[in-house]
Motif scaffolding. Structure first.
Motif, PDB file in Angstrom:
ATOM      1  N   MET B  59      25.490 -23.221  31.389  1.00 16.83           N
ATOM      2  CA  MET B  59      25.345 -22.590  32.097  1.00 16.83           C
ATOM      3  C   MET B  59      26.067 -21.102  31.260  1.00 16.83           C
ATOM      4  O   MET B  59      27.377 -21.273  31.279  1.00 16.83           O
ATOM      5  CB  MET B  59      26.260 -22.939  34.062  1.00 16.83           C
ATOM      6  CG  MET B  59      26.424 -21.770  34.873  1.00 16.83           C
ATOM      7  SD  MET B  59      25.827 -22.436  36.429  1.00 16.83           S
ATOM      8  CE  MET B  59      26.951 -23.408  36.460  1.00 16.83           C
ATOM      9  N   VAL B  60      26.074 -19.558  32.060  1.00 17.84           N
ATOM     10  CA  VAL B  60      26.596 -18.605  31.386  1.00 17.84           C
ATOM     11  C   VAL B  60      27.689 -18.045  32.948  1.00 17.84           C
ATOM     12  O   VAL B  60      26.403 -18.545  33.813  1.00 17.84           O
ATOM     13  CB  VAL B  60      26.290 -17.320  30.699  1.00 17.84           C
ATOM     14  CG1 VAL B  60      25.588 -18.676  28.956  1.00 17.84           C
ATOM     15  CG2 VAL B  60      24.706 -17.368  31.887  1.00 17.84           C
ATOM     16  N   SER B  61      28.989 -17.586  32.134  1.00 15.09           N
ATOM     17  CA  SER B  61      29.115 -16.777  33.490  1.00 15.09           C
ATOM     18  C   SER B  61      29.112 -15.471  33.313  1.00 15.09           C
ATOM     19  O   SER B  61      28.137 -15.122  32.282  1.00 15.09           O
ATOM     20  CB  SER B  61      31.031 -17.196  32.838  1.00 15.09           C
ATOM     21  OG  SER B  61      31.514 -16.288  32.003  1.00 15.09           O
ATOM     22  N   PHE B  62      29.316 -14.844  34.457  1.00 12.07           N
ATOM     23  CA  PHE B  62      28.792 -13.325  34.159  1.00 12.07           C
ATOM     24  C   PHE B  62      29.615 -13.116  33.405  1.00 12.07           C
ATOM     25  O   PHE B  62      28.541 -11.909  32.187  1.00 12.07           O
ATOM     26  CB  PHE B  62      29.528 -13.040  35.645  1.00 12.07           C
ATOM     27  CG  PHE B  62      29.695 -11.460  35.940  1.00 12.07           C
ATOM     28  CD1 PHE B  62      28.900 -10.843  36.332  1.00 12.07           C
ATOM     29  CD2 PHE B  62      30.846 -10.836  35.189  1.00 12.07           C
ATOM     30  CE1 PHE B  62      28.264  -9.190  37.120  1.00 12.07           C
ATOM     31  CE2 PHE B  62      30.583  -9.356  35.764  1.00 12.07           C
ATOM     32  CZ  PHE B  62      29.890  -8.703  36.420  1.00 12.07           C
ATOM     33  N   GLU B  64      29.599 -13.103  30.020  1.00 14.61           N
ATOM     34  CA  GLU B  64      29.146 -13.796  28.867  1.00 14.61           C
ATOM     35  C   GLU B  64      27.272 -12.991  28.537  1.00 14.61           C
ATOM     36  O   GLU B  64      26.781 -12.667  28.301  1.00 14.61           O
ATOM     37  CB  GLU B  64      28.621 -15.171  28.924  1.00 14.61           C
ATOM     38  CG  GLU B  64      29.907 -15.552  28.359  1.00 14.61           C
ATOM     39  CD  GLU B  64      29.578 -17.185  28.523  1.00 14.61           C
ATOM     40  OE1 GLU B  64      28.792 -18.187  28.044  1.00 14.61           O
ATOM     41  OE2 GLU B  64      29.647 -18.014  29.607  1.00 14.61           O
TER      42      GLU B  64
END
Lengths: 471, 97, 486
Positions: B59-62, B64
């Motif tokens: 999952m990527v964070s905002f 990124e």
């Protein structure tokens, strides 16, 4: 037989980001066909989408402004269907994990229209049909959209219009879209069914697609409700189908394409990783929101004491409201500032668009300086209006147009002298005033104003005149 | 699970494929076997009801996500380099004999 | 053994040979052999010679990367700016992308010399390369047999010495299977280790580009040259492998924990099984610890793979509608009719079958029972692999249940053909790396492949184990006689 309208609205809004949702191409409107394009937004083989952070931020903003719960984890899905304006034959959208859920818009009546969800997705290209050919321009392909889905809580054409209007205003206010319906940056699909009052079951619904003005929303609902009621009255049944509203004939007719038989085969897009947005970020975005328009309206009326009509004229446009509040912060009075904006500045702005843009040449501080002169009775409202026009034309501050003697005003001795002159020059009018014909005093006002170039304090003059005439 | 020719034609329409009668005959038979093969996943392991999402646990964070900075688009010439365009548009005759 | 990349690189550097000379040697060999073997579907000799000249300059200037000046091939589903990229499908005939795949951009910068685009199964769907619209490439070791697929041309080019190395793509075994059938080395990296940008998608959550080479060392060198995160592919990862993998291949296998899962050996041809057993014994003799393990969910891996890959493919291949590139039907009555005719004419039978299966498993009413269920089992398979890699460094398995099929193998139904992928698909489902290396020949002289499977981003260990085997086992297959004479 009376029927009750059960209506929900799906609204597509184009987001005002600089770049498209999955590539770095500009979202700028216009441009020669297929010049704002790259392998990603034209669906070239091997290209891959990269999600734009701003799109997520704007959607969260929309969600917060509409009282939604923000899902801190979300992902993109593919919606598969074939159409020449859709270059990949799937639209990247969100299906079962939208960014925002469970919000509402409150109508003036206090009734709340629920927002089921807000999700992000990409726009398609544009088709032009001409001389047996279809021409395709993918400049709009990949422009970011949010889709705002309401609950079927709307029960009249008026409510629908109010819902859409409030939605439009709020989205403009938070700066995520210009929401121009005629240009397609805001489009509404209306779902509508009828039922007998007291029924809890929904009737069969139809969907009226792509309505492009607020008044058409109202008209389309009236037309479709009538059409459905006629069918039901005649003992017929409603067919679930997609309709189009024709503004020329003010009627609703089914669309002919095969859209009704589509099976979109949604599944998570494997090219785009699931993403998270933590509470802290959500709060940061919340903090960046301006005061929301209807909160502002309430404050203007209840706290600032503006009359409803004036408050409504000012709060609608975020830039106007900011200008107004800027002037208040500089010490201008509420009443004079509001009246000068509505009476003088707006007189130069004929369209909604101009007011929305509010592109003026003076600062709130310069405006406040002028308002304060009026507040302190150093000039009267008429002079203030005239000066304001000159300021707006030139971009120069009030000092440029108001002479020191104007500011000093008319001395008491001069005013008394002028009042005597006015009475002497208009003996009949003076007599009339004495005999109770109050309006005759205006003749003497006219004389004084003419002599002073409108700078005399009219209330002082009135008191003096009455004293001298002895009425 | 037997699949009918009509089912095949309906599916085919969704992805814009068409089959001649002879092809359809053969295809339907093959497809039956393929579906039976796919169906073996339903013969063991009871799956849960959790929601499935995009690939893997990553999952990527905002922070990124891609920042909103314009990159130059490609020339119209390149965009149309694999077709015969018309005035900068992709062009499509609506019917052709 | 044939000269590897580092040996050629040394010869290029001491001026024993120039890149132009080396390239010409390969061009000559291709001109001689390709008409029969049908390995290349598009030749790029002019650009190759120009690239070789440039490479020679780079070599003159010094400090050139290892692969500089070395002739190679790309699978025809890897986009090359200005050069046809067709996925060996009629629907993309004549398509010239105006952008490079990230892998090709990287190699070009390092002075790679592209000889041409290699034959493959149409859209990488198949395991024999026979679904290519250009006809099948032939297995150089025995032209009555297939090369395997889908990267058949890429494997055969290396096998026949018509390229020093090549790139292929692997969705369910498409690098490893042809590597095994042709007797070469094929590495499928961890999902995300190599950018997919510019790789024409088949099953996006499974696709991965990797090298086909003559030796493990070459595979490590090429992997070093193409790996790394890419801002144009969000699923790519900039993993820190520490250093060049090619430089740390030497490793004692003493204490290395090697897992052997019985499920991988179900229904495997006995000749293959005994070759793999021999290899396992070799590791054991050298101090590796053999762990017998179990991966029960593997039994479902094959249908899970076909459901997920085809679902994604049915969506990925929707874009071939005749509007923006590729084939367009010549007569039609409406735009829908044009699209339908274009696709029906443009796609071959196997592609249509997979699009249809993918459409079916995603369609309403079937989604839960097929696609969703497959995704859940995928997660279960991942969990099982995770658990296994808690106690093992690598797993050893056969690459395929059989050696190469004869060409035009009749009588096999599509599902029977799918069974050849049974040993390779679990690796793609889990997104882990695996290499296929030759480990013997069957009684007909056809190569047998062994898979070494590692944990996510465990390429170093996989390559070390494979290198150890390659160095210790001695000659396990005959050299191919022919190809470029240098």
């Amino acid at each position: 037989m009376n029927y009750e309208i059960v209506c929900g609205i799906e609204t597509h809004i184009e987001l005002a980001t600089k770049t498209k949702i999955f590539c770095g191409c500009t979202t700028e409107f216009g441009g020669e066909p297929n010049t704002h394009c790259c392998p990603v937004c034209t669906g070239q083989p091997g290209s891959l989408p990269i999600l734009n952070q701003k799109v997520v931020e704007y959607a969260v903003k929309a969600g917060l402004a509409l009282n939604c719960k923000i899902n801190t984890r979300s992902h993109m899905d593919r919606k598969n269907y074939v159409y020449p304006d859709l270059p990949k034959a799937y639209q990247i959208s969100q299906y079962d994990e939208p960014l925002c859920e469970k919000g509402y818009i409150e109508l003036d009546s206090g009734k709340r229209i629920g927002i089921t969800r807000i999700h992000i997705e990409e726009d398609a290209g544009k088709l032009v049909h001409e001389n047996g050919y279809t021409y395709i321009d993918y400049n709009r392909s990949g422009v970011p959209l949010i889709e705002i889905v309401s609950e079927p809580d709307i029960s009249s054409a008026e409510e629908a219009k109010e819902y859409a209007e409030k939605l439009q205003l709020t989205m403009r206010y938070i700066g995520i879209s210009d929401c121009k319906m005629q240009e397609g940056s805001m489009r509404c699909d209306v779902n509508l069914s009828l039922r007998k009052p007291g029924d809890t079951k929904f009737g069969v619904r139809t969907e009226i697609k792509n309505i492009n003005s607020l008044s058409f929303i109202q008209k389309a609902i009236v037309a479709e409700a009538e059409r459905q009621a006629d069918i039901l009255e005649a003992g017929g049944t409603i067919v679930q189908q997609t309709m189009r509203y024709d503004e020329k004939t003010d009627s609703v007719a089914p669309m002919r394409d095969k859209e009704n038989s589509d099976d979109y085969r949604y599944f998570p897009d494997p090219d785009i990783l699931r993403f998270s947005i933590d509470e802290e970020k959500v709060e940061e975005i919340r903090a960046s929101l301006p005061e929301l328009p209807f909160d502002k309206l309430k404050r203007y009326m209840n706290v600032l004491g503006l009359p409803e009509a004036t408050a409504k004229l000012i709060f609608r446009y975020r830039k106007v409201a900011e200008f107004f509040q800027g002037a208040l912060a500089e010490g201008a009075s509420v009443k004079n500032a509001a009246n000068l904006i509505v009476g003088a500045i707006f007189s130069n702005m004929d369209t909604e668009e101009e007011k929305e843009l509010f592109d003026i040449r003076i600062s709130a501080a310069q405006f406040a300086a002028l308002v304060k002169l009026a507040d302190e009775k150093k000039i009267n409202i008429g002079v203030a209006q005239g000066t304001l026009q000159k300021m707006l034309e030139s971009g120069k501050p009030a000092e440029e147009f108001i002479k020191p003697e104007d500011l000093a005003g008319i001395s008491d001795e001069t005013l008394e002298r002028l009042c005597r002159e006015a009475i002497d020059a208009n003996p009949r009018a003076a007599d009339d005033v004495r005999s109770g014909k109050d309006k005759a005093i205006n003749v003497m006002f006219g004389y004084i104003m003419k002599k002073t170039g409108g700078k005399a304090d009219i209330r002082k003059a009135e008191a003096l005149l009455r004293k001298l005439i002895g009425s | 699970m037997a699949i009918s020719k009509t089912d095949i034609e309906k599916l085919a329409w969704l992805v814009r494929l068409s089959f001649s009668d002879e092809e359809l005959e053969r295809f339907t038979a093959e497809f039956d076997e393929i579906i039976a093969f796919a169906d073996t996943i339903n013969q063991s392991i009871e799956g849960g009801t959790e929601q499935i999402r995009s690939v893997g646990a990553r999952m990527v964070s905002f922070d990124e996500l891609r920042s909103d900075e314009v990159a130059p688009s490609l020339s119209n010439e390149k965009i149309l380099s694999n077709v015969e365009g018309y005035n900068g548009f992709f062009s499509l005759e609506r019917s052709r004999k | 053994m044939r000269a590897g990349i580092s040996e050629l690189a040394a010869r290029l550097r001491n001026r024993e040979i120039s890149s132009v000379e080396l390239t010409k040697a390969y061009i000559d060999a291709i001109e001689k052999l390709n008409p029969t073997l049908n390995i290349y579907v598009y030749l790029t000799f002019d650009t190759a010679l120009k690239a070789a000249e440039k490479a020679d300059q780079m070599l003159d200037e010094g400090d050139a990367p290892l692969i500089c000046g070395i002739p190679m091939a790309l699978k025809d589903n890897i986009c090359t700016d200005g050069l046809p990229t067709t996925c060996c499908s009629r629907i993309l005939k004549g398509f010239k992308p105006y952008y490079d795949a990230t892998v090709w951009e990287k190699l070009k910068k390092q002075g790679a010399v592209l000889l041409g685009k290699a034959n493959m199964d149409e859209f990488a769907m198949g395991n024999t390369s026979e679904t290519s619209c250009y006809g099948a490439p032939l297995n150089p070791r025995n032209t009555n047999y297939v090369t395997g697929g889908s990267s058949g041309g890429s494997a055969a080019a290396v096998c026949a010495n018509l390229a020093v190395y090549s790139l292929g793509s692997d969705t369910g075994g498409s690098i490893r299977l042809p590597a095994s059938f042709c007797g070469v080395v094929g590495l499928k990296p961890t999902y995300g280790a190599v950018s997919r940008y510019g790789l024409i998608a088949y099953g996006s959550s499974l696709d991965q580009i990797g090298p086909l080479t003559n030796s493990v060392k070459d595979a490590a060198i090429v992997f070093d040259a193409i790996k790394g995160g890419d801002r144009r592919d969000q699923t790519s990862v900039d993993h820190d492998y520490g250093s060049s993998l090619a430089e740390c291949l030497e490793r004692d296998v003493k204490g290395m924990r090697i897992g052997v899962a019985e499920e991988f050996f179900d229904g495997i041809n006995p000749e293959i099984k005994s070759s793999i057993d021999e290899a396992i014994k070799l590791f054991e003799r050298n101090g590796a610890i053999i762990e017998n393990i179990s991966l029960p969910a593997l039994k479902l891996a094959l249908p899970v793979y076909y459901i997920i890959a085809c679902a994604e493919a049915s969506s990925n291949l929707g874009r071939y509608d005749g509007i923006r590139y590729g084939h367009r039907a010549s007569s039609y009555t409406s735009i829908d009719d044009m699209i339908t005719k274009t696709r029906s004419e443009g796609f071959g039978d196997e592609v249509k079958r997979r699009i249809m299966l993918g459409t079916y498993v995603l369609s309403s009413g079937y989604y839960d029972a097929y696609y969703k269920k497959a995704c859940l089992i995928r997660e279960e398979i991942n969990r099982e692999f995770d658990a296994v890699f808690e106690k093992c460094d690598v797993l050893i398995a056969p690459t395929a249940p059989n050696t190469a099929f004869p060409l035009n193998y009749k009588g096999a139904s599509p599902v029977e053909m799918y069974l050849a992928d049974i040993c390779t698909v679990p690796v793609n489902i889990a997104g882990i790396p695996a290499i296929s290396i030759p480990c013997g020949e069957d009684s007909r002289g056809l190569p047998i492949g062994m898979q070494i499977i590692g944990r996510r981003f465990g390429e170093a260990t996989v390559l070390q184990a494979a290198h150890f085997y390659e160095q210790s086992a001695g000659k396990v297959i005959d050299d191919y006689e022919g190809g470029a004479v240098i």
